[in-house]
Scaffold this active site. Structure first.
Site, short mmCIF file in Angstrom:
data_model
loop_
_atom_site.label_atom_id
_atom_site.label_comp_id
_atom_site.label_asym_id
_atom_site.label_seq_id
_atom_site.Cartn_x
_atom_site.Cartn_y
_atom_site.Cartn_z
N ARG A 1 -14.10 -40.68 19.96
CA ARG A 1 -13.64 -41.81 18.90
C ARG A 1 -13.66 -41.18 17.63
NH1 ARG A 1 -17.09 -44.92 15.95
NH2 ARG A 1 -18.86 -44.61 17.49
N TYR B 1 8.54 -54.68 10.45
CA TYR B 1 8.10 -54.81 11.98
C TYR B 1 7.30 -56.19 11.93
CZ TYR B 1 6.00 -54.56 16.44
OH TYR B 1 5.70 -54.65 17.91
N ASP C 1 6.70 -46.66 6.41
CA ASP C 1 6.53 -46.77 7.65
C ASP C 1 8.12 -45.95 8.16
OD1 ASP C 1 7.03 -47.30 10.40
OD2 ASP C 1 6.09 -49.01 10.37
N LYS D 1 7.67 -44.94 19.90
CA LYS D 1 8.90 -45.03 19.86
C LYS D 1 9.80 -43.67 19.97
CE LYS D 1 8.48 -49.50 19.04
NZ LYS D 1 7.00 -49.57 18.84
#
Length: 385
Positions: A48, A101, A173, A198
């Protein structure tokens, strides 16, 4: 016998990056573990907090973006969430582009207000409107260079200058644009975010995010937030993402070439009423796109056909070999319909204010032979007449 016998020793090493799914890493002594946590030696302890496959992929994306210390996260929204939660607190104000988005918009509109963080949404192509939205308590600006799905190009020079002059953190972004077309750090951004899912990974089999910060203190805060909230990137997804990244530039260039040709072909088709592509002379931000993106247009094309839902249904049904899916960045071409997917929560009037009609489509262009793509789109447009 339940005893680990270690990794085989070898004088040679693997050419391909090994997949390391281990959750825990073994230290020799408590002193050795102290050395790791206190920065005297390099090592891993618990997945983690970081693992080898995440570090390998982050370093590769860092190289593309001109960054250092990038962090891999479980998704693009994990990157957005970790960034905003790490860098904001109650009483802060955000100015954000009004065509982010969809889930980014939701986080800013519905989730952050519960923590006392307000957001003003404004048009990033309008520098005056953007400046008017800034307040004394504005701590962060969040923009996408090219908007989804109308492909408007933000006035990044003006926005960057405003943020710098007022000491506001600028977060970009860069998912749509990618470092192939625009590198935000080169233009003064403070933080860069990607949905690696993406174009960077490019095969619709990975869910990953990435965030890099110029300021080491921002970097530390984002890392600590990501670790605390468990926005952990999967080793397997990082391993797949690295594999996809090696072909990113080849895929992007081919898809961009196809997108430019498809946009021009669509503009000539009867029944197509509007085409949006940044390098076309009829794009509303053509001059800015040329200056900002260096003549690159990317792989996204948006267009509009006349008529209502019956015609959009007919178009999609006839485009049998084009995947109808609300995503982008696959190696193959995909088609989305914002009124029924990403922007379905908006009223018809609200969509119209953004330039999104019932006949509006967005195409994530892939690497297929362009002659085939043009033929398939022409057939589908004809079926919708």
């Amino acid at each position: 016998m339940v005893r680990r016998n270690g990794w085989p020793e070898s004088r040679s090493r693997a050419l391909g990056t090994p997949l390391q799914p281990s959750v825990v890493y073994v230290a020799d002594t408590p002193d050795a573990l102290d050395d790791q946590y206190e920065g005297r030696t390099k090592g891993f302890s618990y997945a983690r907090e970081g693992h080898p496959n995440a570090e390998v992929l982050a370093r590769a994306i860092d190289a593309l973006e001109g960054a250092e210390g990038g962090i891999m996260l479980s998704s693009g929204m994990g990157a957005v969430g970790a960034c905003l939660m790490a860098l904001l607190q109650a009483g802060d104000h955000v100015v954000a582009g009004n065509q982010l988005y969809g889930r980014s918009l939701r986080m800013l509109k519905e989730d952050l207000p519960r923590f006392g963080i307000e957001t003003t949404f404004t048009d990033p192509t309008d520098a005056e409107a953007f400046e008017a939205a800034l307040r004394p308590d504005t701590k962060l600006v969040l923009v996408e260079v090219v908007s989804n799905p109308t492909l408007r190009v933000a006035d990044m020079a003006a926005i960057t200058a405003l943020a710098k002059a007022r000491g506001i953190t600028l977060v970009v972004d860069n998912t749509f644009t990618t470092p192939r077309a625009y590198r935000p750090f080169d233009h003064g951004a403070d933080v860069v975010i990607h949905s690696v899912t993406k174009l960077l990974a490019g095969h619709s089999d990975v869910t990953l995010g990435y965030v890099a910060a110029r300021d080491p203190e921002h970097r530390r805060k984002i890392y600590d937030c990501a670790v605390t909230f468990g926005f952990t990137a999967s080793p397997f997804d990082c391993w797949l993402g690295e594999r996809g990244l090696y072909s990113f530039e080849l895929r992007f260039d081919r898809a961009e070439e196809n997108a430019r040709a498809l946009a021009d072909a669509l503009a000539r088709m009867e029944g197509v009423t509007r085409v949006l592509y940044p390098t076309r002379a009829d794009h509303p931000d053509h001059a800015r796109a040329k200056a900002l993106l260096g003549g690159r247009g990317g792989n996204m094309v948006s267009f509009e056909i006349a008529g209502g839902r019956d015609r959009t249904n007919a178009f999609v049904a006839a485009a049998k070999n084009i995947a109808f899916a609300p995503t982008l960045g696959d190696i193959g071409t995909t088609l989305s319909h914002p009124p029924s997917s990403s922007h379905r929560a908006l009223s018809e009037e609200a969509r119209a204010s953004l330039g999104i009609s019932e006949g509006f489509f967005r195409v994530s262009v892939g690497v297929e032979p362009i002659e085939l793509l043009i033929e398939e789109f022409a057939e589908a447009v004809g079926a919708a007449l």
